[in-house]
Design an enzyme around this catalytic site. Structure first.
Site, PDB file in Angstrom:
ATOM      1  N   SER A  39       0.562  -1.221  -0.082  1.00 43.78           N
ATOM      2  CA  SER A  39       0.120   0.271   0.257  1.00 43.78           C
ATOM      3  C   SER A  39       1.041   1.079   0.260  1.00 43.78           C
ATOM      4  CB  SER A  39      -0.798  -0.320   1.214  1.00 43.78           C
ATOM      5  OG  SER A  39      -0.214  -0.326   2.299  1.00 43.78           O
ATOM      6  N   LYS A  80       0.225   4.549   6.863  1.00 49.96           N
ATOM      7  CA  LYS A  80      -0.223   5.169   5.396  1.00 49.96           C
ATOM      8  C   LYS A  80       0.647   6.969   5.998  1.00 49.96           C
ATOM      9  CE  LYS A  80      -2.860   2.463   4.968  1.00 49.96           C
ATOM     10  NZ  LYS A  80      -2.015   1.167   3.634  1.00 49.96           N
TER      11      LYS A  80
END
Length: 184
Positions: A39, A80
């Site tokens: 990710s 993230k």
């Protein structure tokens, strides 16, 4: 005999102090984290060993584009990038990030977006995300993975409470050919 006993005691005391320091550092200052999944590609790779600064958000607030580790579930932490901050409206339109209707460049993605065929980041607005907010409320941030086509982030999870942030990813410690600070 007493001299040998004293020497052993000194060694035991030194190891004990070292162990206590290691525990304090691990619990309160820095923590190792291993990137698990794609990710954050291309900027972080699966298996990268990171050092996370845990006091960053005790002493201050997250900044836009900080790479953060947060508690996604009771048993799982995610990595993230902070995109939206409290009080802001966020939208994505035609591969452009808008904060309060002003375009914001994402230099860490430019090369990837240019070489990608198709839509890299699908359009969305803050109102489309779980929670249906018009502005990011105090105590929350909006996070996205750098690999926008394969990331479970605020588009699915909703806004992230700041108190769920473990810390700021500071350093790629392994593999050695990628050693360095986590950049923007």
């Amino acid at each position: 005999m007493a001299e040998k006993r004293s020497e052993w005691f000194d060694w035991i005391k030194a190891f004990g102090i070292a162990a206590i320091l290691a525990i304090v550092i691990r619990l309160f200052l820095f923590s190792p984290v291993i990137v698990d999944g794609p990710s954050m590609q291309p900027n972080l790779q699966n298996g990268d060993f990171l050092i996370v600064n845990k006091i960053s958000y005790i002493l201050g607030e997250p900044d836009r584009f900080d790479v953060v580790v947060f508690h996604a579930t009771e048993s799982r932490d995610y990595i993230k990038r902070v995109i939206g901050l409290p009080g802001e409206h966020v939208k994505y339109e035609n591969e452009t990030l808008y904060i309060n209707d002003e375009p914001v460049k994402e230099p860490y993605l430019e090369e990837r977006v240019e070489s990608f065929s198709g839509t890299y980041t699908h359009d969305f607005t803050l109102e489309n995300l779980p929670g249906n907010f018009e502005k990011i409320p105090d105590g929350h941030v909006l996070v996205l993975g750098d690999n926008r086509t394969n990331s479970k982030d605020s588009r699915r999870l909703g806004l992230i409470p700041v108190d769920e942030l473990v810390g700021k990813a500071q350093l790629i410690a392994w593999p050695l050919d990628r050693f360095g600070f986590v950049g923007e």
